[in-house]
Design a protein around this motif. Structure first.
Motif, PDB file in Angstrom:
ATOM      1  N   GLU A  91      47.800  30.165  37.132  1.00 48.03           N
ATOM      2  CA  GLU A  91      49.053  30.015  37.623  1.00 48.03           C
ATOM      3  C   GLU A  91      50.337  31.041  36.675  1.00 48.03           C
ATOM      4  OE1 GLU A  91      48.887  26.032  38.554  1.00 48.03           O
ATOM      5  OE2 GLU A  91      50.249  27.209  39.177  1.00 48.03           O
ATOM      6  N   THR A  92      49.934  31.777  35.640  1.00 43.98           N
ATOM      7  CA  THR A  92      50.499  32.824  35.986  1.00 43.98           C
ATOM      8  C   THR A  92      50.319  34.191  37.110  1.00 43.98           C
ATOM      9  OG1 THR A  92      50.114  33.062  33.792  1.00 43.98           O
ATOM     10  CG2 THR A  92      51.030  35.043  34.022  1.00 43.98           C
ATOM     11  N   VAL A  93      48.582  34.278  37.261  1.00 45.53           N
ATOM     12  CA  VAL A  93      49.000  35.607  38.286  1.00 45.53           C
ATOM     13  C   VAL A  93      48.518  34.935  39.708  1.00 45.53           C
ATOM     14  CG1 VAL A  93      46.401  35.881  40.168  1.00 45.53           C
ATOM     15  CG2 VAL A  93      46.094  36.108  37.289  1.00 45.53           C
ATOM     16  N   LEU A  94      49.428  33.674  39.597  1.00 47.97           N
ATOM     17  CA  LEU A  94      49.511  33.266  41.438  1.00 47.97           C
ATOM     18  C   LEU A  94      51.224  33.272  40.861  1.00 47.97           C
ATOM     19  CD1 LEU A  94      47.434  30.036  41.835  1.00 47.97           C
ATOM     20  CD2 LEU A  94      47.085  31.849  43.368  1.00 47.97           C
ATOM     21  N   ALA A  95      52.203  32.940  40.159  1.00 44.39           N
ATOM     22  CA  ALA A  95      53.224  33.559  40.214  1.00 44.39           C
ATOM     23  C   ALA A  95      53.947  34.818  40.078  1.00 44.39           C
ATOM     24  CB  ALA A  95      53.892  33.290  39.215  1.00 44.39           C
ATOM     25  N   GLU A  96      52.802  35.760  39.325  1.00 51.41           N
ATOM     26  CA  GLU A  96      52.600  37.558  39.240  1.00 51.41           C
ATOM     27  C   GLU A  96      52.656  38.131  40.187  1.00 51.41           C
ATOM     28  OE1 GLU A  96      54.917  36.666  35.135  1.00 51.41           O
ATOM     29  OE2 GLU A  96      53.279  37.977  34.814  1.00 51.41           O
ATOM     30  N   ARG A  97      51.204  38.038  40.780  1.00 50.28           N
ATOM     31  CA  ARG A  97      50.591  38.756  40.440  1.00 50.28           C
ATOM     32  C   ARG A  97      50.430  39.030  42.460  1.00 50.28           C
ATOM     33  NH1 ARG A  97      47.009  41.032  36.902  1.00 50.28           N
ATOM     34  NH2 ARG A  97      46.215  42.752  38.213  1.00 50.28           N
ATOM     35  N   SER A  98      49.853  37.442  43.055  1.00 48.12           N
ATOM     36  CA  SER A  98      49.560  37.504  44.085  1.00 48.12           C
ATOM     37  C   SER A  98      49.494  36.266  44.854  1.00 48.12           C
ATOM     38  CB  SER A  98      48.363  38.231  44.669  1.00 48.12           C
ATOM     39  OG  SER A  98      47.767  38.140  46.399  1.00 48.12           O
ATOM     40  N   LYS A  99      49.525  35.641  46.032  1.00 42.68           N
ATOM     41  CA  LYS A  99      49.953  33.927  46.362  1.00 42.68           C
ATOM     42  C   LYS A  99      48.105  33.902  46.602  1.00 42.68           C
ATOM     43  CE  LYS A  99      54.203  33.150  45.821  1.00 42.68           C
ATOM     44  NZ  LYS A  99      54.724  32.034  44.515  1.00 42.68           N
ATOM     45  N   ARG A 100      47.603  34.847  47.247  1.00 42.95           N
ATOM     46  CA  ARG A 100      46.452  34.380  47.327  1.00 42.95           C
ATOM     47  C   ARG A 100      45.256  36.047  47.389  1.00 42.95           C
ATOM     48  NH1 ARG A 100      45.642  30.864  51.013  1.00 42.95           N
ATOM     49  NH2 ARG A 100      43.453  31.058  51.004  1.00 42.95           N
ATOM     50  N   PRO A 101      45.227  35.734  45.589  1.00 39.74           N
ATOM     51  CA  PRO A 101      45.349  36.515  44.597  1.00 39.74           C
ATOM     52  C   PRO A 101      42.779  36.893  45.641  1.00 39.74           C
ATOM     53  CG  PRO A 101      44.829  35.020  43.028  1.00 39.74           C
ATOM     54  CD  PRO A 101      46.121  34.987  44.508  1.00 39.74           C
ATOM     55  N   VAL A 102      42.150  38.213  45.748  1.00 37.52           N
ATOM     56  CA  VAL A 102      41.416  38.042  45.054  1.00 37.52           C
ATOM     57  C   VAL A 102      40.575  38.727  43.638  1.00 37.52           C
ATOM     58  CG1 VAL A 102      39.381  40.130  46.044  1.00 37.52           C
ATOM     59  CG2 VAL A 102      41.430  38.878  47.584  1.00 37.52           C
ATOM     60  N   LEU A 103      39.778  37.354  43.236  1.00 38.84           N
ATOM     61  CA  LEU A 103      39.385  37.427  42.064  1.00 38.84           C
ATOM     62  C   LEU A 103      38.171  38.391  41.838  1.00 38.84           C
ATOM     63  CD1 LEU A 103      39.608  33.526  41.096  1.00 38.84           C
ATOM     64  CD2 LEU A 103      41.563  35.788  40.906  1.00 38.84           C
ATOM     65  N   VAL A 104      38.443  39.537  41.021  1.00 43.86           N
ATOM     66  CA  VAL A 104      37.542  40.560  40.580  1.00 43.86           C
ATOM     67  C   VAL A 104      37.059  39.772  39.437  1.00 43.86           C
ATOM     68  CG1 VAL A 104      36.739  42.522  40.828  1.00 43.86           C
ATOM     69  CG2 VAL A 104      38.505  41.847  42.843  1.00 43.86           C
ATOM     70  N   SER A 105      35.854  39.604  39.157  1.00 41.78           N
ATOM     71  CA  SER A 105      35.416  39.184  37.331  1.00 41.78           C
ATOM     72  C   SER A 105      34.713  40.556  37.226  1.00 41.78           C
ATOM     73  CB  SER A 105      34.885  37.877  37.432  1.00 41.78           C
ATOM     74  OG  SER A 105      33.639  38.215  37.918  1.00 41.78           O
ATOM     75  N   LEU A 106      34.841  41.004  35.444  1.00 40.62           N
ATOM     76  CA  LEU A 106      34.259  42.244  35.266  1.00 40.62           C
ATOM     77  C   LEU A 106      32.659  41.284  34.114  1.00 40.62           C
ATOM     78  CD1 LEU A 106      37.055  44.126  33.164  1.00 40.62           C
ATOM     79  CD2 LEU A 106      35.990  44.278  35.840  1.00 40.62           C
ATOM     80  N   ALA A 107      31.507  41.288  35.026  1.00 40.33           N
ATOM     81  CA  ALA A 107      30.081  41.095  35.133  1.00 40.33           C
ATOM     82  C   ALA A 107      29.658  41.838  33.871  1.00 40.33           C
ATOM     83  CB  ALA A 107      29.672  40.982  36.199  1.00 40.33           C
ATOM     84  N   ARG A 108      29.546  41.052  32.372  1.00 44.19           N
ATOM     85  CA  ARG A 108      29.215  39.131  33.045  1.00 44.19           C
ATOM     86  C   ARG A 108      30.017  37.710  32.742  1.00 44.19           C
ATOM     87  NH1 ARG A 108      22.949  38.179  31.075  1.00 44.19           N
ATOM     88  NH2 ARG A 108      23.691  38.770  28.591  1.00 44.19           N
ATOM     89  N   ALA A 109      31.038  38.572  31.913  1.00 44.86           N
ATOM     90  CA  ALA A 109      31.542  37.870  30.682  1.00 44.86           C
ATOM     91  C   ALA A 109      32.941  37.331  31.511  1.00 44.86           C
ATOM     92  CB  ALA A 109      32.172  39.154  29.279  1.00 44.86           C
ATOM     93  N   GLY A 110      33.237  37.464  32.321  1.00 46.36           N
ATOM     94  CA  GLY A 110      34.224  37.344  32.760  1.00 46.36           C
ATOM     95  C   GLY A 110      33.810  37.030  34.533  1.00 46.36           C
TER      96      GLY A 110
END
Length: 864
Positions: free
Chosen positions: A565-584
């Motif tokens: 919810e913090t990402v949606l409120a502050e970063r982007s309404k439709r974010p592209v999630l890019v996780s740092l492999a592999r723990a993320g």
């Protein structure tokens, strides 16, 4: 001689350490000159509350510029006498940012024959890093070395290291350790205004010098030690808390009193705007030592200095009586030399000091070193984000005129804003002048050098630094392969994550832990060139994982909801999630599920590699930029340990852009848990068990750590990883995701309430874990923060993949550490319960294997 609460010195002036000494019992024991060189102040710091404040540095205390410059110059003369002219010509002087940039330059003036370089906290586009190191006790810990000439540090002549004080010697050890591996030499000279190390610290430096087979000399104006009574830290913190509240109320009252007069451009008391002085800075002369300052530069500046000073003197009001020349953070030397000339040129009393990043308590008492402080926003667009900056002992200093000297990078709207530095100065001085020194822009961008030692990645995987020269190679992003997806690669559903990796499943890459360490020792191999043998849990451990998951599922779900919810409120309404492999990656999948469950959003999610010391996979970034708006990309990781990944990723993104890559990627990471207080976007800052940390590939889609090896990964390839299909029988990746997602509805209201609190809170990173890591490193005789792994997740990894020495557990930590205790028992490792840990537990890698342990750059680190 000891100085404690004795009230006055020989000149009948109250010692500026009296206030602290009386209240805390702090004593300075040593040379008679100590009290004349040092005062005391307080700061909020988990390691030590007191601060040694120099009277001759020109940072916190306005001082005669001639005295400030001469203090460094004379030390430089002593260095030249020690080395002799032949060795002096072969030497390089290195000063520490930000406090000692001017001092180091003054030492270089005294040495006269050597070039000068200072470390910096300001990354500069187009300039490759030639090294770096950590100053863990500092307010801002990471130092970069950015010489314009990449060969500046490559010689084998003496290296002269200059800092204002030596308290423990840790920074010097970190520096020499980082630089000696890359630029070995036979002699180091350490220079300081005061040497306050203990006998044990002195012995540690001597031992290190013997280990690297180098001569290390030390020159200081005075030496001694600080005597601290029992309980001084707690009493100091209480004093700070008490007086900070009063100071906050005074500051708010003063600001309110001036609000009516605030305008877009600060106005002085007589209604005139600040006077801008055109210096006519000589072309080709750097503003300081950030990129190197040679003897030729010094000669040109000396010739131009009288004209520069004359322009400032001509702009001073005719009735100026007391003038402050105020430098700016790392820009200390240029304003110092202007102030020295001005002091000789005008009849008015001239003093010199600079602004700073460091927050210190101000107490208006003659026996306290910091009498007042001005607070204003940063105005040079710092790489680590906006924040407060400070000017001490300016307000109430009796200055009728202030000459603010900044570089052109810092001449921004924030400098001229109603709450900016110039407006703050105008409230306390009748006249404000502004002189701008052009920021030096190195002529040639050298981005192909290997990155320097940076702090160890607190997460798992990694990627190559995006530092290739774009002019040499600009591959077409459309030629890069499409992301790998399950079930062909990983046990995740194909829409859960796309892996921007290449499949190396058929390559034999595993080796036992001890063999990997030996390989690293013997050949300087990088940790990402091989893989550890995957730990296979026994039935007891698997049952413990399942129990821990059931217990913590709701807690994890709540953290997933908050961070999403913090990402949606502050970063982007439709974010592209890019996780740092592999723990993320499990966290990225859960965030995607939350967005879909709660908002009906079908968010893209990819996993990329990031490797300690080599940055993020440049080809993965190119693929992302070709398929998505970089501004929508949100990098995701599991948790923070020491917080090093935030710096690693930020630098890698800058290198990628400087090398010609697409701009707009935001390196700020969103994490599930931030116990190290290292990021702004998080689900929680508590250090609790995230069950995905208990296992390796079997909770991460059966994917290995990422691999970066030259014979397997070409310049146009994604980094590699293995898919362990054979472990499908023990795979709990889907079970972990489903168990947490099943609790989304029950935590919904709690998430909504917590998100409101988070969005309105001050979430600026405090880096609280660094002090604890440094303290533990010293207390347990390791003296290398790379071998201290804080937090439940990192402790688990020590036990699963490294050569553990012992585990420190917060007393009464409870069930969150059951799996840690079980693993420790299986590996024969002691678990020591302690008090006062900011984490639930800390894992210590065995010092015996220091030379084979992977350090900041992923290679072997030299131990004691």
């Amino acid at each position: 001689m000891t100085y404690a609460s004795d009230e006055r010195d020989a000149n009948n002036v109250v010692w500026s350490g009296k206030w602290v000494a009386e209240r805390l019992g702090v004593e300075l024991d040593g040379d008679e000159r100590l009290r004349g060189l040092l005062g005391l102040a307080l700061r909020r710091n988990p390691k030590r509350a007191h601060l040694l404040v120099s009277h001759v540095l020109g940072k916190h205390v306005p001082q005669s510029p001639a005295l400030v410059w001469r203090s460094g110059h004379d030390l430089g003369v002593r260095v030249r006498e020690l080395l002799g002219d032949d060795e002096a010509r072969r030497s390089v002087v290195l000063g520490y940012a930000e406090t000692a940039t001017g001092l180091g330059h003054s030492v270089a003036d005294g040495l006269a024959l050597a070039p000068y370089l200072h470390s910096t906290r300001r990354p500069v586009p187009g300039v490759a890093r030639a090294g770096g190191f950590e100053e863990s006790h500092s307010h801002a810990t990471s130092h970069l070395l950015l010489p314009e000439d990449p060969e500046l540090l490559a010689g084998d002549g003496p290296l002269v290291l200059v800092d204002d004080e030596f308290s423990t010697g840790n920074t010097v050890l970190n520096t020499i350790r980082a630089l000696h591996e890359r630029y070995p030499r036979g002699r180091y000279v350490i220079v300081a205004l005061v040497d306050m190390r203990s006998d044990a610290d002195r012995g540690r430096l001597d031992e290190f010098a013997r280990e690297i087979d180098a001569r290390v000399d030390l020159i200081a104006l005075a030496s001694g030690t600080v005597r601290l009574p029992e309980g001084v830290l707690e009493r100091g913190q209480a004093l700070v808390a008490e007086h900070e509240q009063a100071a906050h109320e005074r500051t708010a009252h003063e600001q309110a009193a001036h609000e009516q007069a605030a305008v877009s451009v600060p106005v002085q008391r007589d209604g005139r705007r600040p006077v801008r002085v055109e210096l006519g800075w000589p072309a080709g002369v750097p503003d300081g030592g950030r990129h190197g300052f040679t003897a030729a530069h010094r000669e040109t500046l000396e010739a131009a200095a009288p004209g520069l000073v004359e322009r400032i003197a001509g702009a001073l009001p005719a009735d100026a009586r007391r003038v402050l020349v105020l430098g700016f953070e790392e820009l200390m030397y240029a304003p110092l030399r202007l102030a020295v000339g001005l002091e000789e040129r005008v009849e008015a009393e001239v003093r010199y000091s600079t602004t700073t990043r460091s927050p210190v308590l101000a107490v208006d008492d003659p026996g306290y070193a910091i009498r007042s402080r001005l607070v204003f926003p940063a105005h040079d667009d710092p790489a680590d984000g906006p924040g407060d900056r400070y000017a001490y002992n300016v307000a109430g200093g009796g200055f009728d005129t202030v000459v603010a000297v900044v570089d052109s990078t810092a001449d921004t709207p924030e400098l001229h804003a109603p709450d900016g530095l110039l407006a703050q100065l105008a409230r306390h001085a009748e006249h404000v002048l502004l002189a701008v020194v052009p920021s030096h822009a190195p002529g040639a961008a050298r981005t192909g050098d290997a990155p320097e030692d940076t702090p160890e990645h607190a997460s798992e995987g990694a990627s190559q630094g995006a530092s290739e020269d774009a002019s040499e190679r600009q591959e077409n992003p459309s030629m890069l392969p499409e992301p790998l997806r399950g079930p062909a690669f990983s046990s995740y559903a194909p829409d859960e994550v796309g892996w921007l990796l290449q499949d190396l499943s058929e390559v034999e890459l595993e080796a036992p832990t001890e063999e990997r360490e030996e390989a690293i020792q013997s050949g300087g191999a990088h940790y990402a060139e091989s893989l550890p043998v995957e730990y296979q849990p026994n039935e007891q451990y698997q049952q413990l994982f399942k129990a821990a998951l059931e217990t913590s599922a709701a807690r994890i779900a709540r953290a997933v909801g908050v961070v999403t919810e913090t990402v949606l409120a502050e970063r982007s309404k439709r974010p592209v999630l890019v996780s740092l492999a592999r723990a993320g990656t499990p966290v990225g999948v859960l965030m995607r599920r939350w967005a879909q469950h709660r908002h009906g959003l079908d968010l893209p999610h990819y996993a990329v590699s990031i490797v300690r010391g080599r940055g993020i996979d440049a080809n993965a970034l190119r693929w992302l930029a070709a398929h998505h708006d970089p501004a929508d990309v949100v990098f995701v990781d599991g948790w923070t340990g020491k917080g090093a990944i935030t710096r690693e990723l930020a630098q890698a993104v800058r290198d990628f852009e400087d090398g010609g890559g697409a701009k707009g990627f935001d390196p700020e990471i969103a994490v599930l848990a931030d116990p190290g207080s290292c990021v702004r976007t998080y689900g929680t800052r508590e250090d609790f068990l995230i069950p995905s940390a208990c296992l390796n590939s079997t909770v991460s889609g059966l994917i290995s750590r990422t691999v970066l090896r030259a014979d397997l990964v070409g310049p146009d390839d994604f980094h590699g990883a293995k898919f362990y299909r054979e472990l499908a029988g023990t795979d709990v990746s889907g079970h972990f995701l489903d168990t947490v997602a099943a609790r989304f509805d029950e935590v919904g209201l709690a998430v909504d309430a917590q998100v409101k609190e988070v969005l309105s809170a001050d979430r600026a990173p405090t880096w609280e874990g660094w002090a604890a890591v440094e303290r533990i490193s010293t207390e347990y005789g390791i003296n290398d923060v790379n071998l201290v792994k804080p937090g439940v997740g990192e402790t688990t990894r020590v036990l699963l993949r490294r050569v553990p020495w012992k585990i420190l557990a917060q007393r009464g930590a409870g069930a969150d550490l059951d799996h840690v205790r079980l693993l420790a028992e299986q590996r024969g490792v002691d678990v020591e319960e302690v008090d006062g840990l900011p984490y639930s537990c800390v894992g210590l890698i065995h010092p015996q294997y220091t030379r084979g342990a992977t350090g900041a750059d992923g290679k072997a680190v030299t131990g004691k």
